[in-house]
Design a protein around this motif. Structure first.
Motif, PDB file in Angstrom:
ATOM      1  N   LYS A  31       0.673  -1.157   0.031  1.00  0.00           N
ATOM      2  CA  LYS A  31       0.212   0.231  -0.117  1.00  0.00           C
ATOM      3  C   LYS A  31       0.417   1.044   0.090  1.00  0.00           C
ATOM      4  CE  LYS A  31      -4.205  -1.884   0.406  1.00  0.00           C
ATOM      5  NZ  LYS A  31      -5.124  -2.093  -0.974  1.00  0.00           N
ATOM      6  N   CYS A  32       1.584   1.578   1.045  1.00  0.00           N
ATOM      7  CA  CYS A  32       2.726   2.536   0.922  1.00  0.00           C
ATOM      8  C   CYS A  32       3.022   3.284  -0.037  1.00  0.00           C
ATOM      9  CB  CYS A  32       3.123   2.596   2.058  1.00  0.00           C
ATOM     10  SG  CYS A  32       2.197   2.425   3.802  1.00  0.00           S
ATOM     11  N   SER A  33       4.073   1.550  -0.506  1.00  0.00           N
ATOM     12  CA  SER A  33       4.652   2.025  -1.862  1.00  0.00           C
ATOM     13  C   SER A  33       3.983   2.442  -3.075  1.00  0.00           C
ATOM     14  CB  SER A  33       6.287   0.644  -2.417  1.00  0.00           C
ATOM     15  OG  SER A  33       6.719  -0.585  -1.135  1.00  0.00           O
ATOM     16  N   ALA A  34       2.710   2.501  -2.698  1.00  0.00           N
ATOM     17  CA  ALA A  34       2.407   2.488  -4.221  1.00  0.00           C
ATOM     18  C   ALA A  34       2.566   4.253  -4.086  1.00  0.00           C
ATOM     19  CB  ALA A  34       0.669   2.401  -3.679  1.00  0.00           C
ATOM     20  N   ASN A  50       9.166  12.922  15.046  1.00  0.00           N
ATOM     21  CA  ASN A  50       9.458  12.018  16.951  1.00  0.00           C
ATOM     22  C   ASN A  50       8.192  11.176  16.703  1.00  0.00           C
ATOM     23  OD1 ASN A  50       6.158  13.539  16.788  1.00  0.00           O
ATOM     24  ND2 ASN A  50       7.573  15.607  17.548  1.00  0.00           N
ATOM     25  N   LEU A  51       7.940  10.426  17.395  1.00  0.00           N
ATOM     26  CA  LEU A  51       6.573   9.122  17.532  1.00  0.00           C
ATOM     27  C   LEU A  51       5.411   9.844  16.676  1.00  0.00           C
ATOM     28  CD1 LEU A  51       6.791   5.670  17.422  1.00  0.00           C
ATOM     29  CD2 LEU A  51       6.977   6.511  19.839  1.00  0.00           C
ATOM     30  N   SER A  52       4.861  10.669  18.070  1.00  0.00           N
ATOM     31  CA  SER A  52       3.959  11.042  17.768  1.00  0.00           C
ATOM     32  C   SER A  52       3.557  12.121  16.661  1.00  0.00           C
ATOM     33  CB  SER A  52       3.159  12.373  19.144  1.00  0.00           C
ATOM     34  OG  SER A  52       2.149  13.273  18.550  1.00  0.00           O
ATOM     35  N   GLN A  53       4.089  12.650  15.895  1.00  0.00           N
ATOM     36  CA  GLN A  53       4.159  12.291  14.176  1.00  0.00           C
ATOM     37  C   GLN A  53       4.171  11.800  13.252  1.00  0.00           C
ATOM     38  OE1 GLN A  53       6.991  15.238  13.699  1.00  0.00           O
ATOM     39  NE2 GLN A  53       6.416  17.677  13.926  1.00  0.00           N
ATOM     40  N   LEU A  54       4.680  11.080  13.541  1.00  0.00           N
ATOM     41  CA  LEU A  54       4.776   9.337  13.266  1.00  0.00           C
ATOM     42  C   LEU A  54       3.260   8.370  13.093  1.00  0.00           C
ATOM     43  CD1 LEU A  54       5.983   7.197  11.532  1.00  0.00           C
ATOM     44  CD2 LEU A  54       7.566   5.931  13.207  1.00  0.00           C
ATOM     45  N   ASP A  55       3.075   8.562  14.027  1.00  0.00           N
ATOM     46  CA  ASP A  55       1.669   7.841  14.551  1.00  0.00           C
ATOM     47  C   ASP A  55       0.086   8.770  13.766  1.00  0.00           C
ATOM     48  OD1 ASP A  55      -0.847   6.323  15.681  1.00  0.00           O
ATOM     49  OD2 ASP A  55      -1.484   8.819  16.488  1.00  0.00           O
ATOM     50  N   ALA A  56       0.237  10.738  13.715  1.00  0.00           N
ATOM     51  CA  ALA A  56      -0.185  11.498  13.144  1.00  0.00           C
ATOM     52  C   ALA A  56      -0.152  11.338  11.696  1.00  0.00           C
ATOM     53  CB  ALA A  56      -0.462  12.598  12.931  1.00  0.00           C
ATOM     54  N   GLN A  57       0.777  10.635  10.629  1.00  0.00           N
ATOM     55  CA  GLN A  57       1.034  10.778   9.529  1.00  0.00           C
ATOM     56  C   GLN A  57       0.618   9.255   9.280  1.00  0.00           C
ATOM     57  OE1 GLN A  57       2.542  12.953   7.200  1.00  0.00           O
ATOM     58  NE2 GLN A  57       1.378  11.547   5.807  1.00  0.00           N
ATOM     59  N   VAL A  58       0.518   8.022  10.270  1.00  0.00           N
ATOM     60  CA  VAL A  58       0.336   7.080   9.999  1.00  0.00           C
ATOM     61  C   VAL A  58      -1.103   6.781   9.478  1.00  0.00           C
ATOM     62  CG1 VAL A  58      -0.160   4.431  10.272  1.00  0.00           C
ATOM     63  CG2 VAL A  58       2.243   5.540  10.599  1.00  0.00           C
ATOM     64  N   ARG A  59      -2.214   7.860  10.224  1.00  0.00           N
ATOM     65  CA  ARG A  59      -3.486   8.050  10.323  1.00  0.00           C
ATOM     66  C   ARG A  59      -4.089   8.460   9.575  1.00  0.00           C
ATOM     67  NH1 ARG A  59      -5.931   6.066  14.597  1.00  0.00           N
ATOM     68  NH2 ARG A  59      -4.665   5.628  16.749  1.00  0.00           N
ATOM     69  N   ARG A  60      -3.127   9.797   8.364  1.00  0.00           N
ATOM     70  CA  ARG A  60      -3.129  10.535   7.215  1.00  0.00           C
ATOM     71  C   ARG A  60      -3.197   9.256   6.359  1.00  0.00           C
ATOM     72  NH1 ARG A  60      -0.499  14.830  10.321  1.00  0.00           N
ATOM     73  NH2 ARG A  60       1.544  14.188   8.895  1.00  0.00           N
ATOM     74  N   CYS A  61      -2.558   8.335   6.131  1.00  0.00           N
ATOM     75  CA  CYS A  61      -2.177   7.880   5.056  1.00  0.00           C
ATOM     76  C   CYS A  61      -3.675   6.790   5.310  1.00  0.00           C
ATOM     77  CB  CYS A  61      -0.410   7.063   5.224  1.00  0.00           C
ATOM     78  SG  CYS A  61       0.473   8.234   4.312  1.00  0.00           S
ATOM     79  N   ASP A  62      -3.424   6.529   6.534  1.00  0.00           N
ATOM     80  CA  ASP A  62      -4.840   5.761   6.408  1.00  0.00           C
ATOM     81  C   ASP A  62      -6.427   6.061   5.790  1.00  0.00           C
ATOM     82  OD1 ASP A  62      -6.446   3.214   7.229  1.00  0.00           O
ATOM     83  OD2 ASP A  62      -7.265   4.521   8.830  1.00  0.00           O
ATOM     84  N   GLY A  66      -8.304   4.773   2.192  1.00  0.00           N
ATOM     85  CA  GLY A  66      -9.554   4.906   2.364  1.00  0.00           C
ATOM     86  C   GLY A  66      -9.288   3.281   3.285  1.00  0.00           C
ATOM     87  N   THR A  67      -8.303   2.376   4.036  1.00  0.00           N
ATOM     88  CA  THR A  67      -7.762   1.556   4.204  1.00  0.00           C
ATOM     89  C   THR A  67      -9.006   1.186   5.939  1.00  0.00           C
ATOM     90  OG1 THR A  67      -5.928   1.749   5.088  1.00  0.00           O
ATOM     91  CG2 THR A  67      -6.464   1.164   2.833  1.00  0.00           C
ATOM     92  N   ARG A  68      -9.044   2.576   6.745  1.00  0.00           N
ATOM     93  CA  ARG A  68      -9.597   2.168   7.722  1.00  0.00           C
ATOM     94  C   ARG A  68      -9.756   0.979   8.112  1.00  0.00           C
ATOM     95  NH1 ARG A  68     -15.743   2.701   6.506  1.00  0.00           N
ATOM     96  NH2 ARG A  68     -16.315   2.655   8.849  1.00  0.00           N
ATOM     97  N   LEU A  69      -8.685   0.979   9.195  1.00  0.00           N
ATOM     98  CA  LEU A  69      -6.998  -0.071   9.871  1.00  0.00           C
ATOM     99  C   LEU A  69      -7.352   0.102  11.264  1.00  0.00           C
ATOM    100  CD1 LEU A  69      -4.014   0.526   8.350  1.00  0.00           C
ATOM    101  CD2 LEU A  69      -5.735  -1.887   8.234  1.00  0.00           C
ATOM    102  N   PHE A  70      -7.580  -0.759  12.079  1.00  0.00           N
ATOM    103  CA  PHE A  70      -7.967  -1.062  13.672  1.00  0.00           C
ATOM    104  C   PHE A  70      -6.627  -0.509  13.662  1.00  0.00           C
ATOM    105  CE2 PHE A  70     -10.143  -4.945  11.911  1.00  0.00           C
ATOM    106  CZ  PHE A  70     -11.385  -4.535  12.633  1.00  0.00           C
ATOM    107  N   ASP A  71      -7.180   0.218  15.142  1.00  0.00           N
ATOM    108  CA  ASP A  71      -6.090   0.953  15.757  1.00  0.00           C
ATOM    109  C   ASP A  71      -4.995   0.363  15.983  1.00  0.00           C
ATOM    110  OD1 ASP A  71      -7.753   3.209  16.397  1.00  0.00           O
ATOM    111  OD2 ASP A  71      -8.372   2.906  18.112  1.00  0.00           O
ATOM    112  N   GLU A  72      -4.595  -0.899  15.790  1.00  0.00           N
ATOM    113  CA  GLU A  72      -4.123  -2.053  17.197  1.00  0.00           C
ATOM    114  C   GLU A  72      -2.997  -2.080  15.534  1.00  0.00           C
ATOM    115  OE1 GLU A  72      -7.357  -3.147  16.693  1.00  0.00           O
ATOM    116  OE2 GLU A  72      -7.278  -2.746  19.156  1.00  0.00           O
ATOM    117  N   ASP A  73      -3.887  -2.311  14.769  1.00  0.00           N
ATOM    118  CA  ASP A  73      -2.959  -1.888  12.996  1.00  0.00           C
ATOM    119  C   ASP A  73      -2.016  -1.031  12.681  1.00  0.00           C
ATOM    120  OD1 ASP A  73      -4.038  -4.913  12.458  1.00  0.00           O
ATOM    121  OD2 ASP A  73      -5.656  -4.583  11.538  1.00  0.00           O
ATOM    122  N   LEU A  74      -2.700  -0.004  13.363  1.00  0.00           N
ATOM    123  CA  LEU A  74      -2.204   1.421  13.104  1.00  0.00           C
ATOM    124  C   LEU A  74      -0.824   1.429  13.576  1.00  0.00           C
ATOM    125  CD1 LEU A  74      -4.920   3.831  13.120  1.00  0.00           C
ATOM    126  CD2 LEU A  74      -4.210   3.315  10.263  1.00  0.00           C
ATOM    127  N   ALA A  75      -1.388   0.826  15.062  1.00  0.00           N
ATOM    128  CA  ALA A  75       0.234   0.779  16.068  1.00  0.00           C
ATOM    129  C   ALA A  75       1.139  -0.246  15.731  1.00  0.00           C
ATOM    130  CB  ALA A  75      -1.003   0.780  17.912  1.00  0.00           C
TER     131      ALA A  75
END
Length: 90
Positions: A31-34, A50-62, A66-75
Motif C-alpha cells: 500500500k505505502c509503496s504505491a 517524533n513518534l507522535s508525528q509518525l502516528d499522525a502521519q500513519v493515520r493520515r495515510c490510512d 481509505g483502508t480504515r485500519l483498526f487502531d491495533e493495525d495502525l499501532a
C-alpha cells in the motif's frame, strides 16, 4: 426468548474480525509503496520528527488510502516504521 437466544448464538458464531494476522511489513510494501519508496522515511528533510508525528502521519495515510485500519493495525505500522527507519525513543 428463543429468538433472542438464537440471535445471540448466531452473533457469537460469526468469525471475529481480528487484526492478529495483520502483517505491517507486507502492508507497507503493498500500500505505502504505491505512493512513495523507502527514501521518504530516511531523507534528511523528512517531515516526521517524533513518534507522535509518525502516528499522525500513519493515520493520515490510512485516511487517504481509505483502508480504515483498526487502531491495533495502525499501532503495528507505527511500531514497524519506527523500528525499521525512525528509531524514536518511547
Amino acid at each position: 426468548m428463543k429468538n433472542l437466544l438464537a440471535a445471540l448464538l448466531f452473533v457469537l458464531s460469526l468469525p471475529v474480525m481480528a487484526s492478529t494476522d495483520f502483517d505491517s511489513h507486507r502492508f507497507i510494501q503493498e500500500k505505502c509503496s504505491a505512493c512513495h519508496d523507502e527514501r521518504v522515511y530516511t531523507r534528511p528533510d523528512r517531515r516526521v520528527q517524533n513518534l507522535s508525528q509518525l502516528d499522525a502521519q500513519v493515520r493520515r495515510c490510512d485516511a487517504n488510502l481509505g483502508t480504515r485500519l483498526f487502531d491495533e493495525d495502525l499501532a503495528a505500522l507505527v511500531e514497524h516504521l519506527n523500528e525499521r527507519y525512525y528509531r524514536f525513543g518511547p
